[in-house]
Design a protein around this motif. Structure first.
Motif, short mmCIF file in Angstrom:
data_model
loop_
_atom_site.label_atom_id
_atom_site.label_comp_id
_atom_site.label_asym_id
_atom_site.label_seq_id
_atom_site.Cartn_x
_atom_site.Cartn_y
_atom_site.Cartn_z
N LYS A 130 0.81 -1.22 0.00
CA LYS A 130 0.00 0.00 0.00
C LYS A 130 0.84 1.27 0.00
O LYS A 130 1.96 1.30 0.53
CB LYS A 130 -0.91 0.03 1.24
N ILE A 131 0.29 2.29 -0.61
CA ILE A 131 0.67 3.67 -0.35
C ILE A 131 -0.58 4.29 0.24
O ILE A 131 -1.64 4.29 -0.40
CB ILE A 131 1.10 4.41 -1.63
N ASN A 132 -0.49 4.77 1.45
CA ASN A 132 -1.67 5.31 2.13
C ASN A 132 -2.37 6.35 1.27
O ASN A 132 -1.74 7.31 0.83
CB ASN A 132 -1.28 5.91 3.48
N GLY A 133 -3.67 6.12 1.01
CA GLY A 133 -4.43 7.06 0.20
C GLY A 133 -4.60 6.66 -1.25
O GLY A 133 -5.28 7.34 -2.01
N VAL A 134 -3.98 5.54 -1.65
CA VAL A 134 -4.08 5.06 -3.04
C VAL A 134 -4.99 3.83 -3.09
O VAL A 134 -4.72 2.83 -2.42
CB VAL A 134 -2.69 4.71 -3.61
N PHE A 135 -6.05 3.92 -3.84
CA PHE A 135 -7.02 2.85 -4.03
C PHE A 135 -7.71 2.43 -2.73
O PHE A 135 -8.21 1.31 -2.62
CB PHE A 135 -6.39 1.61 -4.69
N GLY A 136 -7.72 3.32 -1.77
CA GLY A 136 -8.32 2.99 -0.47
C GLY A 136 -9.82 2.80 -0.51
O GLY A 136 -10.39 2.15 0.37
N ASN A 137 -10.48 3.34 -1.52
CA ASN A 137 -11.94 3.22 -1.64
C ASN A 137 -12.37 2.25 -2.73
O ASN A 137 -13.55 2.20 -3.08
CB ASN A 137 -12.55 4.61 -1.90
N ASN A 138 -11.43 1.51 -3.29
CA ASN A 138 -11.76 0.50 -4.29
C ASN A 138 -12.44 -0.71 -3.63
O ASN A 138 -12.31 -0.90 -2.42
CB ASN A 138 -10.50 0.04 -5.03
N PRO A 139 -13.14 -1.54 -4.41
CA PRO A 139 -13.74 -2.76 -3.83
C PRO A 139 -12.72 -3.66 -3.14
O PRO A 139 -13.03 -4.35 -2.19
CB PRO A 139 -14.35 -3.46 -5.06
N PHE A 140 -11.47 -3.67 -3.67
CA PHE A 140 -10.37 -4.39 -3.03
C PHE A 140 -9.40 -3.31 -2.55
O PHE A 140 -8.47 -2.93 -3.27
CB PHE A 140 -9.70 -5.32 -4.04
N GLY A 142 -6.75 -0.59 -1.03
CA GLY A 142 -5.38 -0.42 -0.55
C GLY A 142 -4.28 -1.07 -1.36
O GLY A 142 -3.29 -0.44 -1.67
N SER A 143 -4.42 -2.34 -1.68
CA SER A 143 -3.33 -3.06 -2.35
C SER A 143 -3.15 -2.56 -3.78
O SER A 143 -4.07 -2.61 -4.59
CB SER A 143 -3.61 -4.56 -2.38
N ILE A 144 -1.95 -2.06 -4.07
CA ILE A 144 -1.67 -1.52 -5.41
C ILE A 144 -1.28 -2.62 -6.37
O ILE A 144 -1.73 -2.66 -7.52
CB ILE A 144 -0.54 -0.48 -5.33
N ASN A 145 -0.43 -3.54 -5.91
CA ASN A 145 0.04 -4.60 -6.80
C ASN A 145 0.17 -5.91 -6.03
O ASN A 145 1.26 -6.32 -5.62
CB ASN A 145 1.38 -4.23 -7.43
N GLY A 146 -0.96 -6.57 -5.85
CA GLY A 146 -0.98 -7.82 -5.10
C GLY A 146 -0.25 -8.96 -5.77
O GLY A 146 0.07 -9.96 -5.13
N SER A 147 0.05 -8.84 -7.06
CA SER A 147 0.73 -9.91 -7.78
C SER A 147 2.18 -10.09 -7.34
O SER A 147 2.78 -11.15 -7.59
CB SER A 147 0.71 -9.63 -9.29
N LEU A 148 2.75 -9.09 -6.70
CA LEU A 148 4.17 -9.13 -6.38
C LEU A 148 4.52 -10.16 -5.30
O LEU A 148 5.70 -10.46 -5.10
CB LEU A 148 4.66 -7.74 -5.92
N TRP A 149 3.51 -10.70 -4.63
CA TRP A 149 3.79 -11.59 -3.50
C TRP A 149 4.60 -12.82 -3.89
O TRP A 149 5.33 -13.38 -3.07
CB TRP A 149 2.48 -12.02 -2.82
N THR A 150 4.50 -13.27 -5.14
CA THR A 150 5.18 -14.51 -5.53
C THR A 150 6.66 -14.32 -5.82
O THR A 150 7.43 -15.29 -5.82
CB THR A 150 4.52 -15.12 -6.78
N ILE A 151 7.08 -13.08 -6.09
CA ILE A 151 8.46 -12.86 -6.56
C ILE A 151 9.48 -13.22 -5.49
O ILE A 151 10.56 -13.75 -5.79
CB ILE A 151 8.65 -11.42 -7.06
#
Length: 351
Positions: A130-140, A142-151
């Protein structure tokens, strides 16, 4: 040298697309899940196949690469060029473009999380989603790039493989690879907490680690299975499909997928199917770019347009394919042009 006259580029592309499709459901706020998850009663999803497929192919090809490497600096240099340049660019673009979707009482450039986003994520471990304030009101939110978890798990597998470089006796190496597969299988199916606290200190979840390690080592193990009889290979593919389907019915996929999926992915991948085998030559290896760009693209689309699942899926796939294409041709392929730099320096040094 590993030949590109195979189906692996095509499979990686499909696996990246599967991940995008699955992500479309939670990111659009849908209560449902993708069709494979529904068909298998939640035992597998399209992204499950996608992520596991990536690790199987990676285990197969990275282990082969290690066997042909002359030294470890050369091995790590190639792995660094494959992961980091594209990752750094997507992180840089995220920070640069995030002000367009920023909603917070603290001014963007005074927000501490803006300055920690790139360093923490480029480290691969202890990721900052997260970056606080980015995508905080989206259905999902806070998380900007959840795909990075596997790297971080992928790079952990590289470290594990690199340790095998020091084992020069082929018979001993085969035994160790087999033991790695068996031990990771036992740890995965029993959801073992073995070394979980140590892994957690490195930002890794024990269950995910052993699960992905088993698929990765499954790919490694199949480098030793060189079946020349096409009929036997096709028979094994059909048998694996039947076992996988039966496992879904019996709800024991969690026990059998570690055997069936590697066989299916590697046997299909190392074949050379007309037209399909030229995907990499025509478009480039765009799967990694699709994977790392698709999640923020989907979040941005939801922020601006509040799309339903199917429109989000279609539009994000088109944009992700474009970003993957440009990422490969403008960044990844150019970076890989320096892949022989370390080996050449080593040769000159020896001379």
């Amino acid at each position: 040298m590993i030949s590109r006259n195979n189906n692996f580029d095509f499979l990686r592309l499909i696996f990246a697309v599967l991940v995008v499709i699955t992500h479309s459901y939670p990111l659009s706020g849908a209560n449902g899940s993708d069709f494979l998850s529904q068909l298998t009663f939640g035992q597998m999803s399209l992204s499950y196949i996608g992520v596991k497929g990536f690790f199987i192919i990676s285990g197969f090809l990275i282990f082969k690469s290690l066997l042909h490497c002359k030294n470890l600096p050369d091995f790590y240099w190639k792995r660094i060029l494959r992961l980091f340049p594209a990752l750094f660019v997507v992180l840089l673009l995220t920070v640069a473009l995030a002000p367009a979707v920023y909603e917070h009482h603290v001014p963007y450039w005074k927000n501490i999380s803006v300055y920690t986003y790139i360093p923490r994520n480029i480290s691969l471990f202890f990721l900052q989603y997260k970056i606080n304030g980015v995508f905080g009101n989206n259905p999902f939110p806070g998380s900007i790039n959840g795909s990075l978890w596997t790297i971080c798990y992928e790079f952990s597998m590289y470290i594990m493989v690199s340790l095998l470089f020091f084992i020069r006796k082929k018979s001993v190496l085969k035994i160790i690879v087999g033991m790695l597969f068996i031990s990771s299988y036992l740890l995965a199916v029993h959801a073992s907490s073995f070394l979980s606290s140590t892994l957690l200190k490195a930002g890794l979840d024990g269950k995910n680690f052993y699960d992905l390690m088993c698929f990765f080592t499954g790919g490694m193990l199949l480098t030793y299975l060189n079946i020349r009889d096409k009929r036997l290979e096709n028979l094994l593919i059909m048998f694996s499909i039947i076992v996988l389907a039966g496992s879904v019915y019996l709800k024991i996929v969690g026990y059998t997928c570690f055997f069936t999926l590697p066989i299916l992915v590697i046997f299909i991948g190392r074949n050379s199917t007309i037209y399909i085998n030229r995907i990499g030559d025509v478009f480039g290896d765009i799967s990694y770019g699709i994977y790392i760009y698709s999640f923020p693209i989907q979040q941005a689309l939801m922020y601006f347009y509040k799309l339903n699942t199917i429109p989000l899926m279609i539009l994000s796939l088109v944009l992700s394919l474009l970003f993957g294409y440009f990422s490969w041709h403008l960044i990844e392929a150019r970076a890989l042009g320096y892949k022989d730099l370390v080996s050449k320096r080593s040769i000159h040094h020896d001379e």
